[in-house]
Scaffold this active site. Structure first.
Site, PDB file in Angstrom:
ATOM      1  N   ARG A 116      37.708 -40.185 102.153  1.00  0.00           N
ATOM      2  CA  ARG A 116      38.997 -40.102 101.462  1.00  0.00           C
ATOM      3  C   ARG A 116      39.371 -41.449 100.843  1.00  0.00           C
ATOM      4  O   ARG A 116      39.873 -41.529  99.707  1.00  0.00           O
ATOM      5  CB  ARG A 116      40.084 -39.642 102.433  1.00  0.00           C
ATOM      6  CG  ARG A 116      41.473 -39.539 101.798  1.00  0.00           C
ATOM      7  CD  ARG A 116      42.539 -39.259 102.847  1.00  0.00           C
ATOM      8  NE  ARG A 116      43.866 -39.122 102.225  1.00  0.00           N
ATOM      9  CZ  ARG A 116      44.988 -39.559 102.770  1.00  0.00           C
ATOM     10  NH1 ARG A 116      44.961 -40.150 103.961  1.00  0.00           N
ATOM     11  NH2 ARG A 116      46.143 -39.401 102.159  1.00  0.00           N
TER      12      ARG A 116
ATOM     13  N   HIS B 294      40.202 -42.201  96.924  1.00  0.00           N
ATOM     14  CA  HIS B 294      41.489 -42.758  96.527  1.00  0.00           C
ATOM     15  C   HIS B 294      41.329 -44.133  95.882  1.00  0.00           C
ATOM     16  O   HIS B 294      42.210 -44.564  95.126  1.00  0.00           O
ATOM     17  CB  HIS B 294      42.433 -42.825  97.727  1.00  0.00           C
ATOM     18  CG  HIS B 294      42.990 -41.490  98.102  1.00  0.00           C
ATOM     19  ND1 HIS B 294      44.317 -41.301  98.426  1.00  0.00           N
ATOM     20  CD2 HIS B 294      42.421 -40.257  98.191  1.00  0.00           C
ATOM     21  CE1 HIS B 294      44.527 -40.011  98.704  1.00  0.00           C
ATOM     22  NE2 HIS B 294      43.382 -39.374  98.569  1.00  0.00           N
TER      23      HIS B 294
ATOM     24  N   HIS C 250      36.871 -31.556 102.225  1.00  0.00           N
ATOM     25  CA  HIS C 250      37.856 -31.168 103.244  1.00  0.00           C
ATOM     26  C   HIS C 250      37.232 -30.260 104.299  1.00  0.00           C
ATOM     27  O   HIS C 250      37.956 -29.759 105.171  1.00  0.00           O
ATOM     28  CB  HIS C 250      39.057 -30.484 102.601  1.00  0.00           C
ATOM     29  CG  HIS C 250      40.022 -31.449 101.993  1.00  0.00           C
ATOM     30  ND1 HIS C 250      41.220 -31.064 101.430  1.00  0.00           N
ATOM     31  CD2 HIS C 250      39.967 -32.803 101.846  1.00  0.00           C
ATOM     32  CE1 HIS C 250      41.859 -32.145 100.978  1.00  0.00           C
ATOM     33  NE2 HIS C 250      41.126 -33.195 101.211  1.00  0.00           N
TER      34      HIS C 250
ATOM     35  N   ASN D 274      48.839 -41.830  99.316  1.00  0.00           N
ATOM     36  CA  ASN D 274      48.090 -42.667 100.258  1.00  0.00           C
ATOM     37  C   ASN D 274      48.768 -42.804 101.616  1.00  0.00           C
ATOM     38  O   ASN D 274      48.259 -43.522 102.487  1.00  0.00           O
ATOM     39  CB  ASN D 274      47.888 -44.065  99.670  1.00  0.00           C
ATOM     40  CG  ASN D 274      46.783 -44.112  98.641  1.00  0.00           C
ATOM     41  OD1 ASN D 274      45.882 -43.283  98.647  1.00  0.00           O
ATOM     42  ND2 ASN D 274      46.848 -45.082  97.735  1.00  0.00           N
TER      43      ASN D 274
END
Length: 316
Positions: A58, A62, A189, A90
């Site tokens: 992740r 990001h 995910h 975030n």
């Protein structure tokens, strides 16, 4: 279904002029052990806390989605400098400490200011995918670290847990990703967990959810805002710590944890892609590997741009 560790896909997408300067052998003479050092440190981090693999993946996403893969997400707020970690998408970001620790291991082997934090994060994300049973892919190196960050871009460009499908498609599209690539990347995910604050509205207020699934989550995620906000639930309850296509099967069964997950299968343009991946784990594996490699080429800093940070959490 897990993917054999010998499946390795070559980089198929050169995504910006700068990415053409990246090379798998970039540190061949200055830090030949970089891949081994990162792999060992990632394995150790995941052995200590399995969830850390998903957190690093992740963190990489990001980072790359905000002005390119430049390590900007790793920068802490200090004094008048505002980083990206407090941007809404975030909130609760994890893995910064782990990447800083991996950097220490690499520096111990090769010296300080040799390997960039951006490169370490890119390798660590790939190794996290592999360590959790997903496919491998090539990671060319040569990224440099940003001396800036943008909380505004993080807020505008990163998809949020409550995002609708059209908005998600647009945000990925602006980075050059097709709908199929977006769905493949969403498939990460299949590992990791989410906080109650990010799925509360879904389990209490949405109708496109399996009632038994919603009820099972409500016990650990109270309706009242501010109560149990940080309580966790797995994004993919069938295999929360292993890569596979159960995530897509869950969406078909209306058991997506986040609103932004379930919109991928809710009568829209991506339904057929979700169905395809739910029936063919190999197709998901191939597409995920290629999409992850493509993401790693988003507008890197190269040459004399940026810097090589000594400490990943602050610029030199």
């Amino acid at each position: 279904m897990e993917y054999p560790s010998h499946i390795t896909l070559s980089l198929v997408t050169i995504f910006s002029p700068a990415s053409a300067q990246l090379s798998v052998s970039f540190y061949g003479s200055t830090c030949p052990s970089v891949f081994d050092s990162v792999r060992a440190a990632v394995r150790s981090a995941i052995n200590r806390e399995t969830r850390m693999g998903a957190s690093i993946i992740r963190l990489f996403f990001h980072d790359c989605f905000v002005n390119g893969c430049d390590g900007s997400v790793l920068l802490d707020d200090t004094g008048s400098f505002v980083g990206e970690q407090t941007a809404f998408p975030n909130r609760g970001i994890r893995g910064v400490d782990a990447v800083a620790n991996i950097k220490t291991q690499v520096d111990r082997a090769c010296g300080r200011s040799v390997v960039s934090c951006a490169d370490i994060l890119a390798i660590a994300a790939r190794d996290s995918v592999v360590e959790l049973g997903g496919p491998s892919y090539s990671v060319p190196l040569g990224r440099r670290d940003a001396r800036t960050a943008s909380i505004d871009t993080a807020n505008s460009d990163l998809p949020a847990p409550n995002e609708n499908l059209d908005s998600i498609i647009q945000k990925f599209g602006r980075k050059g990703f097709s709908e199929r690539e977006m769905v493949a990347l969403s498939g990460t995910h299949t590992v990791g967990q989410a906080r109650c604050v990010n799925f509360r509205d879904r389990i209490y207020n949405e109708t496109n959810i399996d009632p038994a699934f919603a009820t099972s989550l409500q016990a650990n995620c109270p309706r009242a805002r501010g109560s149990g906000d940080d309580n966790l639930a797995p994004l993919d309850p069938q295999s929360p710590n292993r890569f596979g296509n159960n995530y897509f099967q869950a969406l078909i069964n209306r058991r997506g944890l986040l609103h932004s997950d379930q919109v991928l299968f809710n009568g829209g343009s991506t339904d057929s892609i979700v169905t395809s991946y739910s029936n063919n784990a190999g197709a998901f594996s191939t597409d995920l590997a290629n999409a992850m490699a493509k993401m790693g080429n988003l507008n890197p800093l190269t040459g004399t741009q940026g810097e090589i940070r000594a400490n990943c959490r602050r610029f030199n």
